[in-house]
Write an enzyme that holds these catalytic residues in place. Structure first.
Site, PDB file in Angstrom:
ATOM      1  N   ASN A  59       0.832  -1.207   0.000  1.00  0.00           N
ATOM      2  CA  ASN A  59       0.000   0.000   0.000  1.00  0.00           C
ATOM      3  C   ASN A  59       0.867   1.259   0.000  1.00  0.00           C
ATOM      4  O   ASN A  59       0.676   2.185   0.794  1.00  0.00           O
ATOM      5  CB  ASN A  59      -0.945  -0.002   1.212  1.00  0.00           C
ATOM      6  CG  ASN A  59      -2.214   0.790   0.955  1.00  0.00           C
ATOM      7  OD1 ASN A  59      -2.402   1.363  -0.106  1.00  0.00           O
ATOM      8  ND2 ASN A  59      -3.099   0.830   1.949  1.00  0.00           N
TER       9      ASN A  59
ATOM     10  N   HIS B  51      -9.979   3.776   7.422  1.00  0.00           N
ATOM     11  CA  HIS B  51     -10.477   2.460   7.003  1.00  0.00           C
ATOM     12  C   HIS B  51     -11.910   2.217   7.468  1.00  0.00           C
ATOM     13  O   HIS B  51     -12.655   1.492   6.799  1.00  0.00           O
ATOM     14  CB  HIS B  51      -9.571   1.350   7.553  1.00  0.00           C
ATOM     15  CG  HIS B  51      -8.353   1.101   6.718  1.00  0.00           C
ATOM     16  ND1 HIS B  51      -7.169   1.770   6.903  1.00  0.00           N
ATOM     17  CD2 HIS B  51      -8.146   0.261   5.668  1.00  0.00           C
ATOM     18  CE1 HIS B  51      -6.278   1.341   6.022  1.00  0.00           C
ATOM     19  NE2 HIS B  51      -6.846   0.437   5.261  1.00  0.00           N
TER      20      HIS B  51
END
Length: 478
Positions: free
Chosen positions: A321, A357
């Site tokens: 990521n 998230h």
């Protein structure tokens, strides 16, 4: 959730593959980026920037409707509100505060309103990507309003003097290769791309990036297949099953380690597929290497080779990521320098990463554990440095380095997989059940035992052992 277009074949195919319909729609949309990139190369490349902005906007809105129905309108509303803010307040500090608040609150209200236990992919999936993209735009405008000598080299690369038009903002936000799952890239890179800065140096047309794009596609498909097969063998639900509970603790730890490794394959697969789309379009050009070969890694979100070779959690994090981690470092961690404490800045960054998230407690547990895992690795480096055992063992021909790498690899993968249990299972009543099966070994060691041992015993010993050496060196200097 919004009722989606009636496409029965998607539902039937999802049932056949053993996947959720929403996840399959997402995967189809990622693959759709390739024909869209071909259309852009053949029809729209080199056209006026506004024509390209409009193509990207309409193409991605269609993809968004296929995935989320009319709920894709949330992203457009968010873009328009940010555009109004930036037009009204320019590159001011107030614009950053309001844009940050608007983007994050819009996302959090979305998380609160959506049942993410029953829907694996929903409109908040691209919304979280958009949140970072629009927030970065506000920061870049703020940097552009300052004198250049006040900016770091990194800030100069992305600073903006003028507020983008609404069409420029929608084209930037809806670029079909990145609006669903990333990667993040700067507005300046996007504008260089649509203005032809990355064109083929000989023909002036689209860059010769088709083969590198297809290589990423093949790698992405391979990772996706690995995940799909492994999910049939070790699904998340297996960790909650009686079969798992009946295993020995060593076997449970090994299963968690393997499960975590395979579970990450779905993210690696998605990012490689989307990177391939960005490469085919030509967005990712990053100069040339020492041999004159074009580099197409300007938007790489996963360094697959480094990820597979990683033997520490820090190495895993640096290869995984990538662009999101760079974003967090640039716009959160480094902007908190005024706090004067690296650990507080790091913890605040990880907290925001968890908040980004979602609202489930598992995200916060995951990133808190990540903080302690990385701290443990740094502490261990300090402990082992004076001893020299690792260096001596590494000098053993053939076996030494391989054994060290394997031990580190097993530890790092287990530590990450242990944290990912809560990330994947979301809610505390589910992931605590798994942790209880292994007696909370990660929490007890990393969060409780090791910090106490290091602070009370090991750290004083390190300081004590380094003093005589420092004194002798000082005398030699005199």
């Amino acid at each position: 959730m919004e009722e989606l277009p009636d496409l029965g074949y998607v539902e039937r195919l999802a049932a056949t593959l053993g996947a959720s319909e929403s996840a399959l729609r997402l995967l189809i949309s990622l693959f759709a980026g390739y024909p869209l990139a071909v259309i852009h190369r053949l029809v729209f490349y080199g056209q006026a920037p506004n024509v390209q902005h409009l193509f990207f906007t309409l193409a991605s809105l269609a993809i968004g409707y296929f995935n989320f129905g009319w709920e894709i309108a949330h992203s457009f509303i968010n873009i328009v509100l940010c555009h109004v803010l930036m037009r009204s307040l320019g590159g001011s500090l107030l614009c950053i505060v309001l844009a940050f608040t608007l983007n994050v609150m819009y996302l959090l209200v979305g998380y609160y309103s959506v049942d993410t236990f029953n829907v694996t992919v929903c409109w908040t999936t691209p919304q979280c990507v958009l949140t970072l993209r629009l927030t970065a735009l506000a920061f870049n405008l703020y940097d552009g309003s300052k004198n250049e000598d006040e900016l770091s080299a990194e800030q100069k690369e992305t600073a903006l003097k003028d507020v983008p038009s609404l069409l420029e903002m929608t084209g930037f936000s809806y670029f079909f290769g990145a609006f669903l799952t990333g990667p993040q890239f700067s507005f300046k890179r996007y504008m260089n791309f649509v203005n032809g800065a990355y064109s083929d140096s000989i023909t002036g047309g689209p860059p010769r990036s088709v083969m590198p794009a297809l290589q990423r596609l093949m790698a992405g498909v391979l990772y996706t297949l690995v995940y799909q097969v492994s999910d049939l063998i070790i699904p998340d639900s297996f960790l909650l099953s009686q079969s798992f509970a009946d295993m020995t603790i060593i076997t449970k730890c090994l299963v968690i380690t393997l499960w975590g490794k395979l579970m990450l394959s779905k993210y690696v697969g998605c990012w490689l597929i989307t990177e391939g789309v960005c490469i085919m379009a030509g967005l990712t050009y990053n100069g040339r290497d020492e041999n004159g070969n074009c580099l197409w890694n300007g938007c790489a979100n996963i360094h697959a080779v480094e990820f597979e070779k990683a033997s520490t959690c820090q190495e895993y994090i640096q290869a995984f990521n990538v662009n999101t981690n760079k974003w967090m470092a640039k716009y959160i961690f480094k902007r908190l320098k005024w706090l004067g404490n690296r650990h507080i800045s790091q913890f605040a960054t990880l907290f925001f990463l968890a908040l980004w998230h979602g609202l489930h407690s598992g995200y916060y547990n995951n990133f808190a554990l990540e903080f302690f895992v990385v701290k443990f690795e740094r502490d261990m480096a300090l402990v082992l440095a004076p001893v020299g055992l690792i260096h001596k063992f590494r000098s053993i021909p053939a076996l030494g380095p391989s054994i060290i790498w394997l031990v580190k690899k097993l530890y790092a993968q287990f530590a990450l997989s242990y944290a990912l249990v809560s990330f994947s299972l979301f809610n505390y009543d589910r992931y605590l059940k798994v942790y209880a099966e292994v007696y909370y070994v990660g929490h007890l060691f990393l969060v409780l035992l090791w910090p106490l041992l290091f602070a009370l015993v090991l750290s004083p010993m390190i300081r004590k052992s380094s003093k005589p050496r420092d004194t002798k060196e000082a005398k030699k200097t005199e």
